[in-house]
Design a protein around this motif. Structure first.
Motif, PDB file in Angstrom:
ATOM      1  N   GLU A  35       0.829  -1.213   0.000  1.00  0.00           N
ATOM      2  CA  GLU A  35       0.000   0.000   0.000  1.00  0.00           C
ATOM      3  C   GLU A  35       0.864   1.265   0.000  1.00  0.00           C
ATOM      4  O   GLU A  35       0.621   2.193  -0.760  1.00  0.00           O
ATOM      5  N   VAL A  36       1.864   1.280   0.878  1.00  0.00           N
ATOM      6  CA  VAL A  36       2.714   2.470   1.015  1.00  0.00           C
ATOM      7  C   VAL A  36       3.505   2.712  -0.278  1.00  0.00           C
ATOM      8  O   VAL A  36       3.572   3.841  -0.778  1.00  0.00           O
ATOM      9  N   ILE A  37       4.082   1.637  -0.847  1.00  0.00           N
ATOM     10  CA  ILE A  37       4.843   1.783  -2.110  1.00  0.00           C
ATOM     11  C   ILE A  37       3.914   2.276  -3.218  1.00  0.00           C
ATOM     12  O   ILE A  37       4.272   3.178  -3.993  1.00  0.00           O
ATOM     13  N   GLY A  38       2.712   1.708  -3.298  1.00  0.00           N
ATOM     14  CA  GLY A  38       1.747   2.115  -4.329  1.00  0.00           C
ATOM     15  C   GLY A  38       1.440   3.603  -4.260  1.00  0.00           C
ATOM     16  O   GLY A  38       1.441   4.309  -5.281  1.00  0.00           O
ATOM     17  N   ILE A  39       1.211   4.105  -3.045  1.00  0.00           N
ATOM     18  CA  ILE A  39       0.899   5.532  -2.852  1.00  0.00           C
ATOM     19  C   ILE A  39       2.078   6.401  -3.291  1.00  0.00           C
ATOM     20  O   ILE A  39       1.916   7.385  -4.016  1.00  0.00           O
ATOM     21  N   LEU A  40       3.289   6.022  -2.856  1.00  0.00           N
ATOM     22  CA  LEU A  40       4.476   6.836  -3.145  1.00  0.00           C
ATOM     23  C   LEU A  40       4.803   6.862  -4.636  1.00  0.00           C
ATOM     24  O   LEU A  40       5.058   7.928  -5.208  1.00  0.00           O
ATOM     25  N   VAL A  41       4.795   5.683  -5.286  1.00  0.00           N
ATOM     26  CA  VAL A  41       5.153   5.628  -6.708  1.00  0.00           C
ATOM     27  C   VAL A  41       4.157   6.419  -7.550  1.00  0.00           C
ATOM     28  O   VAL A  41       4.532   7.110  -8.503  1.00  0.00           O
TER      29      VAL A  41
END
Length: 388
Positions: free
Chosen positions: A107-113
């Motif tokens: 979830e966190v990687i998805g938001i950042l990318v």
């Protein structure tokens, strides 16, 4: 924005940071603290995320895990002449299950990318790369993964995922988004012949430790083509790290691993970067400082990214055509940076994965070899994958 999974950077690290010079990197970061919460991510280019998950280590015995020493080492460095803004978003703690941790990281990687922020993931065990890869399911159709490791990490994909078998899961589980997998720094005696044969059969790329020690620049095109870069610290030579971290007397040295991190940073395609298999210990200064310097070099690379792969304008590049047997090979050289690419042709009669002409990063040496009637290995493997 759902960053509820993140816990703040510990107060002990922040107190340490306050005692350092005002010029150091720790004073330039936007830090997630208990007092101020998640920092404003407007204009942030890179975000550091710790992941305190190591339960899928094949040797897991329940030992405590912390990234505090890496943070202290990293904060104490001086920044380069950068225009890059970096945030430290704190840690993802262990979930109820490992799958919960994977979900949080994904979830966190998805938001950042999606926000064009490059996450630097600090682990924890390298199976976290699986969660990193799965974050791309909703981001792009095909993904290139580079693993800097002494092993291929295929393992037995029928068994539950572990830190030595996550690549098997990536290759065999739907959705099938993996286009290329490359391993940098593998050591033959740590890999079964079956795994070595499998790398060849799937037309994946592998670079032995001896090859990269002889010429580290051969990995630059591989990293230029990567979306995800995952580094296993056990690939590093034992003499370069602290006692608890030692894995092998042979391995990548400190200068080489920092060069690899910088190549990953310079790549316009790399959108997430992870350093895994960190094992804290009492005499930890050496490993934590090496990881800090790897992060530093990655940020340095990102800061010097150059958009040199726009081939719509003929003034930006030189084009070279060679003929091997009846195969025409077309090379492009950027006038701006001197970097090289080779064209993979579109095959209309084949169920083509790429659906268009694609430019594959390569080296000047590949062009010279093509002129001498040798087909570049990278081109051949990409072409064969394209035909499958």
């Amino acid at each position: 924005m759902n960053f509820n999974f993140l816990s703040p950077v510990p107060d002990s690290v922040l107190v340490y940071n306050e005692l350092l010079s005002a010029q150091i990197l720790g004073r330039k970061l936007r830090i997630h603290s208990k007092q101020d919460g998640i920092p404003d991510l407007e204009a942030v280019n890179i975000a550091i995320i710790g992941v305190l998950e190591n339960r899928n280590d094949v040797n897991y015995i329940g030992e405590p895990f912390s990234l505090n020493d890496i943070r202290k080492s990293f904060y104490s460095l001086f920044p380069g002449s950068w225009s890059t803004t970096v945030a430290d978003l704190g840690d993802i703690n262990k979930g109820e299950t490992v799958e919960d941790t994977y979900f949080a990281l994904k979830e966190v990687i998805g938001i950042l990318v999606k926000k064009d922020i490059i996450p630097i993931i600090l682990g924890g065990t390298q199976d976290l790369t699986y969660a990193n890869y799965r974050a791309y399911d909703a981001l792009m159709p095909m993904v290139n993964l580079v693993n800097v490791d002494c092993k291929f990490d295929f393992g037995d994909s029928q068994k539950p995922i572990k830190n030595n078998s996550f690549v098997g899961k990536i290759v065999l589980e739907e959705p099938f988004n993996l286009f290329n997998y490359a391993t940098i720094g593998y050591q033959t005696y740590f890999n079964s012949q079956e795994e070595i044969d499998l790398m060849e059969k799937l037309y994946f790329e592998s670079y032995r430790l001896g090859q990269i020690s002889k010429d580290i620049t051969i990995v630059e095109p591989v990293l230029r083509d990567a979306n995800i870069v995952s580094i296993d610290l056990s690939a590093v030579k034992g003499s370069e790290v602290s006692s608890h971290q030692k894995h092998s007397p042979n391995g990548i040295d400190g200068k080489e691993i920092c060069a690899i991190a910088r190549y990953a940073g310079i790549s316009n395609k790399v959108s997430s970067f992870g350093i895994y298999e960190y094992k804290p210990s009492m005499d930890d200064e050496l490993t934590s400082m090496l990881v800090a310097q790897m992060i530093w070099y990655f940020i340095e690379g990102v800061n010097y990214r150059v958009k040199d792969d726009d081939f719509s304008n003929e003034n930006n590049y030189q084009k070279f055509i060679t003929l091997i047997d009846d195969q025409e090979l077309i090379f492009y050289k950027s006038i701006k940076t001197g970097r090289w690419w080779i064209e993979i042709p579109f095959l209309s009669e084949v169920n083509n994965k790429l659906k268009r002409h694609t430019l594959l990063p390569c080296t000047h040496q590949d062009y010279i070899e093509a002129c001498n009637n040798t087909i570049p290995d990278r081109w051949y493997k990409a072409f064969q994958k394209n035909c499958v």
